[in-house]
Design an enzyme around this catalytic site. Structure first.
Site, mmCIF file in Angstrom:
data_model
loop_
_atom_site.group_PDB
_atom_site.id
_atom_site.type_symbol
_atom_site.label_atom_id
_atom_site.label_comp_id
_atom_site.label_asym_id
_atom_site.label_seq_id
_atom_site.Cartn_x
_atom_site.Cartn_y
_atom_site.Cartn_z
ATOM 1 N N TYR A 317 0.816 -1.224 0.000
ATOM 2 C CA TYR A 317 0.000 0.000 0.000
ATOM 3 C C TYR A 317 0.845 1.267 0.000
ATOM 4 O O TYR A 317 0.305 2.352 0.248
ATOM 5 C CB TYR A 317 -0.877 0.061 1.261
ATOM 6 C CG TYR A 317 -1.634 -1.183 1.610
ATOM 7 C CD1 TYR A 317 -2.651 -1.669 0.798
ATOM 8 C CD2 TYR A 317 -1.344 -1.879 2.780
ATOM 9 C CE1 TYR A 317 -3.356 -2.807 1.145
ATOM 10 C CE2 TYR A 317 -2.054 -3.018 3.134
ATOM 11 C CZ TYR A 317 -3.056 -3.470 2.305
ATOM 12 O OH TYR A 317 -3.748 -4.588 2.650
ATOM 13 N N CYS A 344 14.339 -10.772 -2.776
ATOM 14 C CA CYS A 344 14.782 -10.454 -4.128
ATOM 15 C C CYS A 344 13.710 -9.738 -4.938
ATOM 16 O O CYS A 344 13.172 -10.273 -5.908
ATOM 17 C CB CYS A 344 15.213 -11.727 -4.830
ATOM 18 S SG CYS A 344 16.529 -12.511 -3.902
ATOM 19 N N GLU A 345 13.345 -8.568 -4.504
ATOM 20 C CA GLU A 345 12.388 -7.720 -5.226
ATOM 21 C C GLU A 345 12.700 -6.281 -4.884
ATOM 22 O O GLU A 345 12.945 -5.962 -3.722
ATOM 23 C CB GLU A 345 10.956 -7.974 -4.745
ATOM 24 C CG GLU A 345 10.450 -9.335 -5.051
ATOM 25 C CD GLU A 345 8.968 -9.346 -5.419
ATOM 26 O OE1 GLU A 345 8.435 -8.285 -5.829
ATOM 27 O OE2 GLU A 345 8.384 -10.412 -5.307
HETATM 28 N N1 LLP Z 1 -14.879 -5.507 9.703
HETATM 29 C C1 LLP Z 1 -14.787 -5.883 8.409
HETATM 30 C C2 LLP Z 1 -15.949 -6.441 7.740
HETATM 31 C C3 LLP Z 1 -13.552 -5.713 7.743
HETATM 32 O O1 LLP Z 1 -13.468 -6.081 6.462
HETATM 33 C C4 LLP Z 1 -12.439 -5.159 8.410
HETATM 34 C C5 LLP Z 1 -11.155 -4.997 7.749
HETATM 35 C C6 LLP Z 1 -12.614 -4.793 9.768
HETATM 36 C C7 LLP Z 1 -13.845 -4.978 10.377
HETATM 37 C C8 LLP Z 1 -11.504 -4.221 10.591
HETATM 38 O O2 LLP Z 1 -11.087 -3.016 10.079
HETATM 39 P P1 LLP Z 1 -10.049 -2.081 10.891
HETATM 40 O O3 LLP Z 1 -10.744 -1.626 12.144
HETATM 41 O O4 LLP Z 1 -8.863 -2.909 11.200
HETATM 42 O O5 LLP Z 1 -9.755 -0.991 9.951
HETATM 43 N N2 LLP Z 1 -4.608 -5.110 5.232
HETATM 44 C C9 LLP Z 1 -5.061 -3.740 5.245
HETATM 45 C C10 LLP Z 1 -6.382 -3.581 5.949
HETATM 46 C C11 LLP Z 1 -7.481 -4.472 5.425
HETATM 47 C C12 LLP Z 1 -8.764 -4.330 6.172
HETATM 48 C C13 LLP Z 1 -9.699 -5.413 5.832
HETATM 49 N N3 LLP Z 1 -10.935 -5.389 6.551
HETATM 50 C C14 LLP Z 1 -3.970 -2.859 5.840
HETATM 51 O O6 LLP Z 1 -2.923 -3.382 6.204
HETATM 52 O O7 LLP Z 1 -4.133 -1.644 5.919
#
Ligand code: LLP
Length: 425
Positions: A317, A344-345
């Protein structure tokens, strides 16, 4: 607020020096502060205390059993998205009535396992999924509690990969079809409508998108009430952002609560929230050791023993994570460098063009805000065992996930069977 700070010249997690942990467990490792996790949970609990509410921590952010156990014992419920996360919830003894099950691709096996354990509700993301839940529950004569996840078509103004509440995203049932699908659900014998769910994205740093989404679903709540469709739970998802050190100033749980509760006056509903990042993000760091310091022709590179397989967010990201030296040397100069891993990237970096104290071979550094979507998104790319995870309580620490070994990493692999005199099937 978190409990990572310098005591003297050494970076500590609570009262434990990160260098002491590195000495004992090697690097790289993730380090979580129990006190910070509980503090963040408490901030949500306090913010919503005047209404009936459940804080269902989103397991995907960090599913380590010790983290889940801390939260569940602290009174949290869990938001799960797979059979694997259900198993984690089971292992820490999370009561079924504190579990919500989200996600667009729940399989029959996962649905059945959730019904076996018991759950507060499935957050249903499509009509075919609703039918599948009805069928699976019917096989064993059960009735599955469901909420429909509504896609409100609101722009969360965050990174496109982590925005979910727009019409073009794969998530939820379009707002315009919601009433019809609710009516249909009411006619199915093996589901019971109990809620409405909405989650628009992650790392939201403004209140407006939350409020916009809530206003959109509020209209729908009125229509549902008129149609005699009973909604007990309103799940507003997760998404509250955290400061990563680039001047973000996301609202606090209290500000979020105030804005949401103002809209919810008079509605007799229990509120569910699914925070992930806001609870664990700044409760964790990734600690790595500098292997080499390299002067390129154009750039200076700090090469560490942690890479994109350990923390994918910068590569995936272009995410910014603050980097701190574990030991401060006030006589050291600062210089601009890329902090990179051994993979290796060219996309393997933890920081780019960052002004940092000059790191030398053997120095330890800490990548901040790595408690959410850090370990949980890590991989074995380049056949690298995944990092250890450590939890700190005051001046004590414990390894809560041992570093993977090469034997563990390779144990499921075999040569093609004929080599062992067996005919392939
Ligand atoms: N509920 C649902 C239905 C979700 O899809 C997510 C996150 C959450 C709750 C929790 O969201 P949070 O409070 O953590 O923002 N990998 C990405 C973030 C992906 C989020 C996916 N869904 C990153 O590293 O920023």
């Amino acid at each position: 607020m978190d409990y990572f700070h310098y005591l003297g010249d050494r970076l500590h997690c609570e009262e434990t020096g990160l260098d002491r942990i590195a000495e004992a467990v090697g690097t790289p490792f993730y380090c979580y502060s129990e006190r910070t996790i509980l503090r963040h949970l408490e901030a949500f609990e306090r913010a919503f205390q005047e209404v009936d509410h459940r804080i269902c921590y989103s397991v995907k952010a960090n599913g380590n059993l010790a983290v889940l156990d801390t939260l569940v014992r602290g009174g949290a419920g869990l938001d799960i998205v797979s059979g694997g996360e259900l198993e984690r919830a089971r292992r820490v003894g999370c009561p079924g009535d504190r579990i919500v099950f989200s996600g667009v691709g729940k399989t029959a096996v996962e649905i059945n396992a959730a019904l076996d354990h018991g759950l507060l509700m499935f957050n249903v993301e499509s009509l075919p999924e609703l039918h599948r839940i009805n069928t699976v529950a019917g096989v064993t004569g059960r009735v599955a509690p469901v909420a429909l996840r509504i896609n409100p078509d609101v722009d969360p103004r965050t990174h496109p990969h982590i925005s979910t509440g727009l019409r073009r995203n794969k998530f939820g049932i379009p707002h315009g079809q919601a009433l019809e699908v609710y009516r249909l659900a009411m006619g199915l014998p093996h589901v019971q409508v109990v809620g409405l769910d909405c989650h628009i994205g992650s790392q939201l740093t403004e209140l407006e998108p939350f409020v916009d989404a809530l206003r959109r679903v509020k209209g729908l709540l009125g229509a549902l009430r008129e149609a005699g469709i009973p909604i007990r739970y309103l799940d507003l998802g997760g998404g509250l952002g955290i400061p990563y050190g680039q001047g973000e100033a996301p609202p606090s749980p209290e500000q979020l609560a105030r804005a949401l509760l103002a809209e919810l006056q008079g509605l007799e509903l229990a509120i569910i929230l699914e925070p992930g990042r806001a609870i664990v993000g700044n409760a964790g760091v990734l600690v790595a050791r500098v292997i080499y310091s390299k002067e390129g022709e154009e750039k200076r590179f700090v090469i560490t023993d942690a890479g994109m397989n350990d923390l994918l967010r910068p590569s995936l990201y272009s995410a910014y994570h603050t980097i701190l030296p574990v030991e401060r040397h006030f006589d050291r100069e600062e210089a601009v460098a890329d902090v990179v891993g051994p993979i290796c990237e060219s996309g393997d970096f933890l920081a780019r063009d960052r002004l940092l104290p000059v790191f030398r071979e053997g120095d330890l550094l800490a990548v901040r805000s790595a408690g959410a979507y850090g370990f949980s998104m890590s991989s074995n790319y380049n056949t690298r065992p995944r990092a250890a995870e450590v939890m700190v309580r005051g001046e004590h620490f414990a390894v809560v996930r041992r570093r993977e070994t090469l034997d563990q990493l390779l144990e499921n692999e075999t040569l093609f069977p004929e080599k062992a005199g067996v005919t392939p099937t």
